[in-house]
Design an enzyme around this catalytic site. Structure first.
Site, PDB file in Angstrom:
ATOM      1  N   ASP A 176       0.913  -1.137   0.000  1.00  0.00           N
ATOM      2  CA  ASP A 176       0.000   0.000   0.000  1.00  0.00           C
ATOM      3  C   ASP A 176       0.951   1.184   0.000  1.00  0.00           C
ATOM      4  O   ASP A 176       1.549   1.509   1.036  1.00  0.00           O
ATOM      5  CB  ASP A 176      -0.884   0.020   1.246  1.00  0.00           C
ATOM      6  N   HIS A 177       1.118   1.810  -1.143  1.00  0.00           N
ATOM      7  CA  HIS A 177       2.234   2.758  -1.249  1.00  0.00           C
ATOM      8  C   HIS A 177       2.053   3.982  -0.346  1.00  0.00           C
ATOM      9  O   HIS A 177       3.016   4.683  -0.068  1.00  0.00           O
ATOM     10  CB  HIS A 177       2.496   3.159  -2.709  1.00  0.00           C
ATOM     11  N   HIS A 239      -5.916   2.693   1.250  1.00  0.00           N
ATOM     12  CA  HIS A 239      -5.163   3.852   1.738  1.00  0.00           C
ATOM     13  C   HIS A 239      -5.836   4.541   2.937  1.00  0.00           C
ATOM     14  O   HIS A 239      -5.192   4.799   3.951  1.00  0.00           O
ATOM     15  CB  HIS A 239      -4.973   4.881   0.624  1.00  0.00           C
TER      16      HIS A 239
END
Ligand code: NAD
Length: 480
Positions: A176-177, A239
């Site tokens: 999950d950047h 996110h």
């Protein structure tokens, strides 16, 4: 962490957008810092029949500095293999190439398999990596996977099972950047490194939390995927809920992967899963409409003219934990909003009893701006300089001072380094994914069964008025 690493990267989807835009520049940044140096190689695989030379030229083109000696030396570590993930024979060739490169670069058997392609292939790839013995016995074997991890709990569980049959949870790194972003990582430092915040971080002192992830772009070239996902699945499930977990988790016993993940899982488990009526009361879904010279969502290419996909979501979340019961968490995300920004506002309760009877006290607000600029500030009240006794609000800048003038590393660079080091703190554990889907599924199902139409918002706004009413009904407003 910044010690030299040795690894063979095998990137499935090596000709794709993600690989070119994010992975190759991130690997280059690690190369420039000397973290990967002599003992690394990259095999890019995809269906196209490219040569190594062509692949290396593509890799060079993806770098910020394309024609330097460093870029060329870096790209010389890249090899290409035309590979159809469904073809067992191709894994036999891949194994031989991997063995050859492992020897040539003295890598010691460490392998990172990056699955930068559609999740429907993950199970097949995982199975072949094991059955064709592309995993090694003398080094580590880690799989890095991209979102979306399923489109609901059921599909995510099936996907997880198809991978966990072959790789243990410890070797699965779910990206999950947002967890690689400097200011998202700062949340735990602010909360648990400062008694003034740590002791106030509960329902006695916090009035509400607000999280906004706004995008100024429209659906662009991801229309096909987006039509089946929508903002809830694309942004909230991963996110936003990850940020919620960092904001509401209890203090972990130590700053370590196991302790942090345990508390994050508890935080996500504590989210109240809504009944359909509660979804209608606490969530707003909307779609962007043509305005300011920009097309509406339904006029975009590859989008159905009667599409019911939401491009905006706002919601009020409730957490059933000792520290956060009663503190509403307002979230908001959407496309074609006023500007691109990721921001968290923590609004503290007012001082009990205002002795400055004729003056309004501004709320104490801790703001974490994740993007575009990484900044932290605290709004306080101070005396205005001069005669009389007036108060004014003041923003205290708590932004981390960059003493060495370091460039802030891109999220993918940080996450790739973590994966190399075997640190999964900033990756999502399966249980986090599972609880997130359970929360999101209840909303999705209520919407799918509801007769209530989507509402609209004009391109360039901050969403529909219903998103403001969500807070107004509680006598609150969006800070941003
Ligand atoms: P893409 O379509 O640009 O690339 C897909 C890659 O898979 C290509 O290299 C293609 O050749 C390869 N491929 C497709 N079918 C194949 C097969 N049968 N055998 C072998 N190779 C095959 O996609 P992308 O944008 O790079 O995204 C990859 C993954 O990352 C997707 O799951 C996507 O949701 C996710 N992701 C992408 C981004 C992004 O910014 N692009 C961001 C977040 C997540």
């Amino acid at each position: 962490m910044s010690t030299k690493q040795q690894a063979l990267f095998i990137i499935f989807g090596g000709t794709g957008d993600l690989a070119k835009r994010k992975l190759y520049p991130a690997l280059f940044a690690l190369y420039q810092k000397g973290i990967i140096n002599e003992h690394f190689a990259v095999i890019g695989t995809a269906r196209r029949p490219w040569t190594d030379q062509h692949f290396q030229a593509v890799v060079c083109e993806s770098l910020p500095e394309q024609d330097t000696t460093a870029a060329k030396k870096f790209a010389a570590h890249f090899y290409y293999q035309s590979h159809n993930v469904n073809d067992t024979e191709h894994y036999v060739t891949l194994k031989k190439l991997a063995q050859k490169l492992d020897k040539k670069y003295q890598i010691g058997g460490n392998r990172l398999f990056y699955l930068a392609m559609s999740p429907r292939f993950f199970g097949t790839i995982a199975q072949h990596l094991k059955s064709q013995e592309i995993v090694t016995a003398d080094g580590y074997n880690r799989v890095i996977i991209e979102k979306p991890f399923g489109h609901d709990y059921q599909s995510a569980a099936e996907l997880n099972q198809s991978i966990s049959k072959y790789f243990s949870e410890d070797d699965v790194f779910r990206i999950d950047h947002y967890l690689g972003k400097e200011m998202v990582q700062n949340i735990l430092a602010i909360r648990f490194g400062n008694n003034i915040f740590n002791s106030l971080w509960n329902n006695r002192y916090i009035d509400n939390l607000q999280i906004t992830l706004s995008e100024s772009l429209g659906v662009e070239e991801r229309a096909g995927y987006y039509e089946t996902a929508g903002a809830l699945r694309d942004m909230v499930q991963n996110h936003i809920l990850q940020i919620v977990s960092l904001l509401t988790m209890k203090m972990p016993t130590t700053y370590s992967e196991a302790d942090i993940r345990r508390e994050k899982i508890c935080a996500l488990k504590a989210l109240k899963v809504y009944q359909p009526q509660e979804v209608a009361e606490n969530f707003v879904r909307a779609q962007y409409q043509a305005a300011n010279g920009l097309k509406g969502y339904r006029q975009e290419d590859q989008i159905a003219s009667d599409s019911q996909t939401e491009t905006f979501v706002a919601g009020k979340l409730k957490v059933a934990s000792e520290n956060f019961a009663g503190v509403p968490i307002y979230i908001r995300t959407g496309k074609r909003l006023r500007q691109k920004a990721t921001r968290i506002d923590v609004i503290f309760k007012p001082v009990p009893g205002n002795i400055f009877a004729d003056q309004n006290l501004a709320d104490n607000i801790l703001t974490i701006k994740v993007e575009p600029e990484g900044k932290v500030s605290l709004q306080v009240n101070v005396k205005k300089i001069g005669q009389g006794y007036q108060l004014q609000e003041q923003q205290l800048d708590l932004s981390p001072e960059n003493r060495n003038g370091q460039q802030i590393a891109e999220a993918y660079e940080k996450l790739l380094l973590d994966a190399l080091a075997g640190d999964a703190t900033n990756f999502t554990h399966w249980e986090e994914v599972a609880y997130s889907w359970k929360f999101v599924d209840a909303i999705r199902q209520a919407w799918d069964n509801s007769q209530q139409p989507l509402v609209e918002y004009p391109c360039g706004s901050m969403g529909p008025k219903q998103a403001d009413e969500l807070l107004a009904i509680d006598h609150r407003h969006w800070i941003y």
